[in-house]
Structure formats: C-alpha cells, structure tokens
Design an enzyme around this catalytic site. Structure first.
Site, PDB file in Angstrom:
ATOM      1  NE  ARG A  25      -1.099  -2.795   2.380  1.00 43.11           N
ATOM      2  CZ  ARG A  25      -0.383  -3.907   2.514  1.00 43.11           C
ATOM      3  NH1 ARG A  25      -0.218  -4.725   1.477  1.00 43.11           N
ATOM      4  NH2 ARG A  25       0.190  -4.219   3.667  1.00 43.11           N
ATOM      5  CB  CYS A  56      -3.539  -2.765   6.642  1.00 49.34           C
ATOM      6  SG  CYS A  56      -2.288  -1.757   5.789  1.00 49.34           S
ATOM      7  CB  THR A  65      -0.926   1.894   4.868  1.00 50.13           C
ATOM      8  OG1 THR A  65       0.064   2.049   5.884  1.00 50.13           O
ATOM      9  CG2 THR A  65      -0.532   2.718   3.660  1.00 50.13           C
ATOM     10  CB  THR A  70       3.717   3.162   6.463  1.00 52.46           C
ATOM     11  OG1 THR A  70       2.401   3.598   6.086  1.00 52.46           O
ATOM     12  CG2 THR A  70       3.646   1.780   7.105  1.00 52.46           C
ATOM     13  CE  LYS A 112       4.702  -4.121   6.267  1.00 56.13           C
ATOM     14  NZ  LYS A 112       3.501  -4.970   6.193  1.00 56.13           N
ATOM     15  CB  CYS A 160       2.351   0.786  11.168  1.00 57.61           C
ATOM     16  SG  CYS A 160       2.810  -0.653  10.163  1.00 57.61           S
TER      17      CYS A 160
END
Length: 233
Positions: free
Chosen positions: A53, A88, A90, A130, A170, A197
C-alpha cells in the site's frame, strides 16, 4: 455459495500476517467467555499477496492494491459477514471507496482510534506509521476533526520507523529496542503515541509498552466485542 457461518466478522488480513494473527489473539484473550461457543465467529483472509500500500501511495509502484481489496470486501459480503475489519492502517487510504461498494459496515480503525484518544482526554498525539499513512493525511485529518493535535516525525526519524516496520517486523526479525527508544526519544512533550501501523502494534506486547502507546488493533478488538454483543474481560 451456501452460508455456513452466521453472525461473523470478516477480516481482511495478511497486511501483514503477524499483525492479523495478533489481532485475533487479542480478540480471543479479551472476549469474556465460558466456552468455545461464546467466542465471536470470524473469517480471516490472510491475503498476504495484496500489493504494498505504501509503495503505491508514494508513487513508487504502479500496482494498485484497490482491486484486490475490493474483491476481498465483495467476497466477505457474499459469505454473509456482519461487519468487516481491515487490519492495516495504510489500507484505509481506500476506506471510502471500499465502503461505497458494500452494505456491510467496515470498521474505520483510524477514526475509531481518534475517538478513543478523545475519550482519554488526550490533546496531542505523536503518529508512528508508514510513509504511506503519513502522506495520506488520514490520521491528521481525523485528529483535527476531533479537535486533537497530531505530531509527525522528521524525515530522519521517519526513515527509522520504516526500518523498524519493513526491515525488522515484516522481515521476521526482532526489533532493536535501542532503535525504537531513539525514535520515541525524538519527540517532545506529548500525551500519547499512536502505533499507527499494525506491525508496530506487535511492540505493545513485546516491549510491555504502557498506556501512553495507543494501539489501533486494541481499539478495534474492543469495538468488535461491543459490536457483536459480547463482554470484554
């Protein structure tokens, strides 16, 4: 397709997988139950292959995640979801478009978090998120809507936040606590940090962070429990 599960939460997850798993763990832990059947029914789509994203929002990729997210929303609607959650922050860049294609309510994690901050009488919050979430201005706009001030990091600190999210969490690596402390120490006097996030949400438990760190996943666990008529532990 025959509907086999009634009254369930549809979760668009895999964005990333650890965060989705953490949400479900929290939901199980926080729901007051006496037996298996008291838990909230859920279908979790671990759709890890949804395009990044942030890369799309920043113009670093031309691969639009929206079509994948739209398909997920329609799938969950067809299966009979009573509500939908996207794990999420984002991805909420696409929230309005996704909400417009379904009659099923989609929880707005960003606004719900801002409402929670206001309930706690928080006036100034630092946003850890992010670059895509920052560029979208979603938190900034919702915080302003609710009369709250948003503090965002400078470019150097933001790069370190991205490092924590992408190169540690991640990537399945343990986060350097000193790096995290450096990020937190860069802010002046504030009332709270928003773990904006869902990868950063994982640090709430890992680092035993106190309540000054507001976790949107925890906010949505509470909302889910209330929405489905359960009690919270």
């Amino acid at each position: 397709m025959k509907k086999r599960i009634n009254n369930f939460l549809g979760v668009i997850g895999g964005l990333g997988p650890l965060a989705s798993s953490y949400f479900y763990e929290l939901l199980i832990e926080k729901t007051d139950v006496q037996k298996d059947q008291d838990h909230i029914n859920a279908i979790i789509l671990n759709h890890a292959s949804v395009p990044d994203r942030t890369a799309f929002i920043l113009g670093e990729s031309t691969v639009d995640p929206y079509q994948e997210l739209e398909s997920d929303v329609k799938m969950l609607e067809e299966l009979g979801a009573k509500a939908i959650l996207i794990t999420c922050n984002t991805a909420h860049f696409f929230y309005d478009r996704l909400s417009s294609i379904t009659s099923v309510p989609i929880f707005n994690m960003i606004e719900d978090t801002c409402i929670e901050l206001k309930k706690r009488n928080i006036r100034v919050a630092a946003l850890l998120a992010t670059k895509g979430t920052l560029k979208s201005n979603l938190y900034q706009e919702y915080l302003e809507k609710h009369g709250l001030e948003c503090i965002t990091p400078d470019e150097e600190i933001q790069d370190k936040i991205m490092d924590i999210i992408y190169h540690y969490i991640k990537a399945g690596k343990a986060v350097d606590r000193n790096l995290f402390n450096e990020v937190i120490g860069s802010f002046g006097e504030i009332d709270a940090f928003i773990l904006g996030c869902t990868e950063l949400s994982l640090l709430k438990r890992e680092f035993s962070l106190d309540e000054i760190f507001v976790d949107p996943l925890e906010v949505e666990v509470k909302k889910t429990i209330e929405f489905f008529g359960r009690k919270e532990k």
